[in-house]
Design a protein around this motif. Structure first.
Motif, short mmCIF file in Angstrom:
data_model
loop_
_atom_site.label_atom_id
_atom_site.label_comp_id
_atom_site.label_asym_id
_atom_site.label_seq_id
_atom_site.Cartn_x
_atom_site.Cartn_y
_atom_site.Cartn_z
N LEU A 8 -0.24 -17.92 18.29
CA LEU A 8 -1.43 -17.99 19.14
C LEU A 8 -1.08 -18.39 20.57
N GLN A 9 -0.09 -19.24 20.73
CA GLN A 9 0.38 -19.59 22.06
C GLN A 9 1.04 -18.38 22.73
N LEU A 10 1.77 -17.60 21.94
CA LEU A 10 2.39 -16.38 22.43
C LEU A 10 1.33 -15.41 22.92
N LEU A 11 0.27 -15.28 22.16
CA LEU A 11 -0.85 -14.42 22.53
C LEU A 11 -1.48 -14.88 23.84
N ALA A 12 -1.70 -16.18 23.97
CA ALA A 12 -2.32 -16.74 25.18
C ALA A 12 -1.41 -16.55 26.40
N ILE A 13 -0.12 -16.76 26.23
CA ILE A 13 0.83 -16.56 27.34
C ILE A 13 0.83 -15.09 27.77
N GLY A 14 0.78 -14.19 26.80
CA GLY A 14 0.75 -12.77 27.12
C GLY A 14 -0.50 -12.38 27.89
N LEU A 15 -1.64 -12.90 27.47
CA LEU A 15 -2.88 -12.61 28.20
C LEU A 15 -2.84 -13.17 29.62
N ALA A 16 -2.27 -14.36 29.76
CA ALA A 16 -2.17 -14.97 31.09
C ALA A 16 -1.25 -14.16 32.00
N LEU A 17 -0.13 -13.69 31.47
CA LEU A 17 0.79 -12.88 32.28
C LEU A 17 0.15 -11.57 32.70
N ALA A 18 -0.57 -10.94 31.78
CA ALA A 18 -1.24 -9.68 32.12
C ALA A 18 -2.28 -9.91 33.20
N LEU A 19 -2.99 -11.02 33.12
CA LEU A 19 -3.99 -11.34 34.14
C LEU A 19 -3.32 -11.65 35.47
N LEU A 20 -2.24 -12.42 35.45
CA LEU A 20 -1.54 -12.78 36.68
C LEU A 20 -0.92 -11.56 37.37
N SER A 21 -0.59 -10.53 36.62
CA SER A 21 0.03 -9.35 37.23
C SER A 21 -0.92 -8.63 38.16
N GLY A 22 -2.21 -8.85 38.02
CA GLY A 22 -3.18 -8.20 38.89
C GLY A 22 -3.48 -8.97 40.16
N LEU A 23 -3.08 -10.22 40.21
CA LEU A 23 -3.41 -11.05 41.38
C LEU A 23 -2.73 -10.62 42.68
#
Length: 132
Positions: free
Chosen positions: A67-82
């Motif tokens: 679940l932490q891996l999933l959350a880190i992945g979502l955060a990275l995908a979101l950060l890539s758009g910034l």
């Protein structure tokens, strides 16, 4: 799933699946494939290792909670758009730079996020299946 052949074979499948998944992740960021397919291959490797051994073995070989891996992945995908937003462009407008002669961009960061999200989601599901 108490097959000796499956138990022994999965010891060899896991490292090769992880290497193949990293190749697909790296090669696929400019070609079809990338994070989603790489995450599926990595999850298949972990699942093949864990199915004959159980949930405890899955927890031992996973470096981080799924679940932490999933959350880190979502955060990275979101950060890539910034970077697109910071550069007065649309969200998810990818930016590129060159590091040591290798073109690296936010598309790769997005693919890594997708890779971790897919891996975390599937391993979470496999973990729920193995706990029963």
């Amino acid at each position: 799933m108490n097959s000796v052949i499956f138990r022994v074979g999965s010891c060899f499948v896991l490292p090769f699946a992880l290497l193949l998944s990293l190749y697909l992740l790296w090669r696929g960021h400019n070609e079809p494939g990338g994070g989603f397919v790489g995450g599926l291959v990595a999850a298949a490797g972990f699942a093949s290792y864990a199915l004959p051994r159980g949930y405890a073995a899955l927890k031992r070989v996973m470096p981080i909670d799924s679940l932490q891996l999933l959350a880190i992945g979502l955060a990275l995908a979101l950060l890539s758009g910034l970077p697109g937003l910071l550069g007065n462009a649309a969200f998810m407008t990818h930016a590129w730079t060159e590091l040591g002669g290798v073109a690296v961009g936010t598309a790769l960061l997005f693919d890594i996020g997708v890779y971790l999200t897919v891996l975390g989601a599937i391993i979470t599901f496999v973990g729920f299946f193995l706990e029963r």
